[in-house]
Design an enzyme around this catalytic site. Structure first.
Site: not given
Ligand code: UDX
Length: 438
Positions: A211, A259, A264, A267, A335
């Site tokens: 994880k 990018a 944020g 997780c 968050r």
């Molecule tokens: C994430 C994981 O994807 C998931 O598998 C885990 O269990 C929990 O954490 P989540 O926090 O819901 O899920 O969001 P995610 O879609 O992964 O995006 C996380 C952050 O990364 C966001 O702030 C998003 O804007 C950023 N992000 C994501 C980017 O800046 N660029 C990307 O290409 C993808």
């Protein structure tokens, strides 16, 4: 199968509703009486597309119920999932396991037949062993594999797509120490076996690490492309073409190469930090992840500087329109959202901020109080502003009528931290358009 799901937060509620939809009987248990009474009234405390209907259908079918009484929830349960919060502990960045351990003690006292206790919350490596030890301490003479088992079953749900992620996952990971626990988890996930979803059984400690490794890897991928974006800006390259150019290599893959202002959410920031601490503690530092954590923090803090530069180097007395406050679209969750760094920095530079987000206005009020102006829709937000900043890429912002946007703003300046418009198109339409890595 009968399941007790402890904790009706994001993970617990989605997992509970989905297990019920698989045909199991699920009781969701939470200590928070107001939350349970709202759920009993059919109110869903979080915003997640499709969750309200899924909960309502399964409650109606008699497969899903809610209670504050753990004993009632655990009666006849084959598996008890611990899905309580594991926030970052203030000060040292370790995951705070007090809720997990408190739940374990209560569960231990109530086990009355063989039960698999499963950690669903993201818990540091070694927590399963600790949970097992607590149960044995509370129940003298209890043997793992005979009276109970402790398993690890991390979730990989993305907010906004959680139901689909649960029902059609890339894989399911189960960490077990004995065959009995494996049988119970196999039965729980049977509908996915039929779907040919890979279900990976590993040692418990390995599952716990998977994880963290997954989230840290994804956070690294994002941070990598963010740094490439900075470099693109210096040399005049286009980060989206770079992402496509490298992402088509199947060994790299095209996902998570957008990018932006820095990752944020609930997780990545917490889990990367916890992994760094665990690794340091065991004398096996994860230096790449350490750099990722630092680079991402610095990045989020630096974003307001882009707005300042875009308005000519001085924000004093300027009005900034901010669209998007949630850490990503399709959620009300703020968050560790980049907006939490950007907005106070803008205010600190003397700007007034007017902001809108389709779902997180209530959340925003808790963070910003009366320091900003809250607007009902995107166009109201723009009225009289000197610059528009896109912080979250909600679809409705992609579809804005840019002629109307231009009319509302005092100057045609956009700082787009999510690359939702095309630079050539924007230049043609007379915008001063600043995006990321292009
Ligand atoms: C994430 C994981 O994807 C998931 O598998 C885990 O269990 C929990 O954490 P989540 O926090 O819901 O899920 O969001 P995610 O879609 O992964 O995006 C996380 C952050 O990364 C966001 O702030 C998003 O804007 C950023 N992000 C994501 C980017 O800046 N660029 C990307 O290409 C993808």
């Amino acid at each position: 199968m009968k399941v007790a799901m402890i904790g009706t937060g994001y993970v617990g509620l989605v997992s509970g509703a989905c297990f019920a939809d698989f045909g199991h009987r699920v009781v969701c248990v939470d200590k928070d009486e107001s939350k349970i009474s709202r759920l009993l009234d059919g109110e869903i405390p979080i915003f997640e597309p499709g969750l309200d209907a899924l909960v309502a259908d399964n409650v109606k079918a008699g497969r899903l119920s809610f209670t504050t009484d753990l004993a009632e929830g655990m009666k006849d349960a084959d598996a008890v999932f611990i899905a309580v919060g594991t926030p970052s502990r203030r000060g040292d960045g370790h995951a705070d396991l007090s809720y997990v351990y408190a739940a374990t003690e209560e569960i231990a006292a109530l086990i009355d037949k063989y039960t698999v206790v499963v950690t669903k919350s993201t818990v540091p490596v070694g927590t399963g062993a600790e949970v097992e030890a607590i149960i044995q301490k509370v129940r003298d003479g209890f043997t793992p594999g005979e009276h109970f088992s402790v398993a690890s079953n991390p979730e990989f749900l993305r907010e906004g797509a959680a139901i689909d992620d649960f029902k059609r996952p890339d894989r399911v990971v189960c960490g077990v120490e004995d065959d009995r626990a494996k049988e119970v988890l196999t039965e729980l996930y049977r509908p996915l076996f039929l779907n040919e979803t890979p279900i990976l059984f590993t040692q418990r400690v390995t599952s716990e690490l998977i994880k963290y490794a997954a989230n840290a890897f994804l956070a690294t991928k994002i941070t990598f492309i963010n740094e490439m974006a900075d470099l693109c800006e210096k040399v005049g390259a286009d980060v989206q073409a770079v992402a496509r150019g490298i992402g088509l290599d199947k060994r790299i893959g095209s996902k998570f190469l957008n990018a932006g202002p820095g990752y944020g959410g609930s997780c990545f920031p917490k889990d990367t930090l916890a992994l760094v601490r665990t690794a340091q503690q065991h004398g096996a530092p994860v230096r790449i992840v350490e750099s990722v954590v630092e680079a991402n923090d610095t990045r989020k803090k630096s974003m307001a500087g882009r707005v300042k530069a875009a308005v000519g180097g001085d924000l004093e007395g300027k009005t900034v329109a901010v669209l998007g406050l949630a850490f990503k679209p399709n959620t009300d969750d703020m968050r560790d959202s980049p907006s939490l760094d950007i907005i106070p920095a803008l205010i600190g530079e003397g700007a007034s901020v007017q902001a809108h987000d389709p779902e997180s206005m209530n959340e925003a009020r808790k963070h910003f109080g009366d320091t900003i102006t809250y607007c009902d829709g995107p166009y109201e937000t723009l009225e009289g502003a000197d610059v528009l900043v896109i912080v979250t890429e909600w679809d409705e912002f992609r579809a804005l009528d840019l002629a109307r946007v231009k009319e509302a703003l005092s100057a045609p300046v956009i700082v787009d931290l999510r690359n939702i418009y095309r630079p050539d198109d924007m230049a043609e339409k007379g915008w001063q358009y600043h995006s990321i890595g292009r």
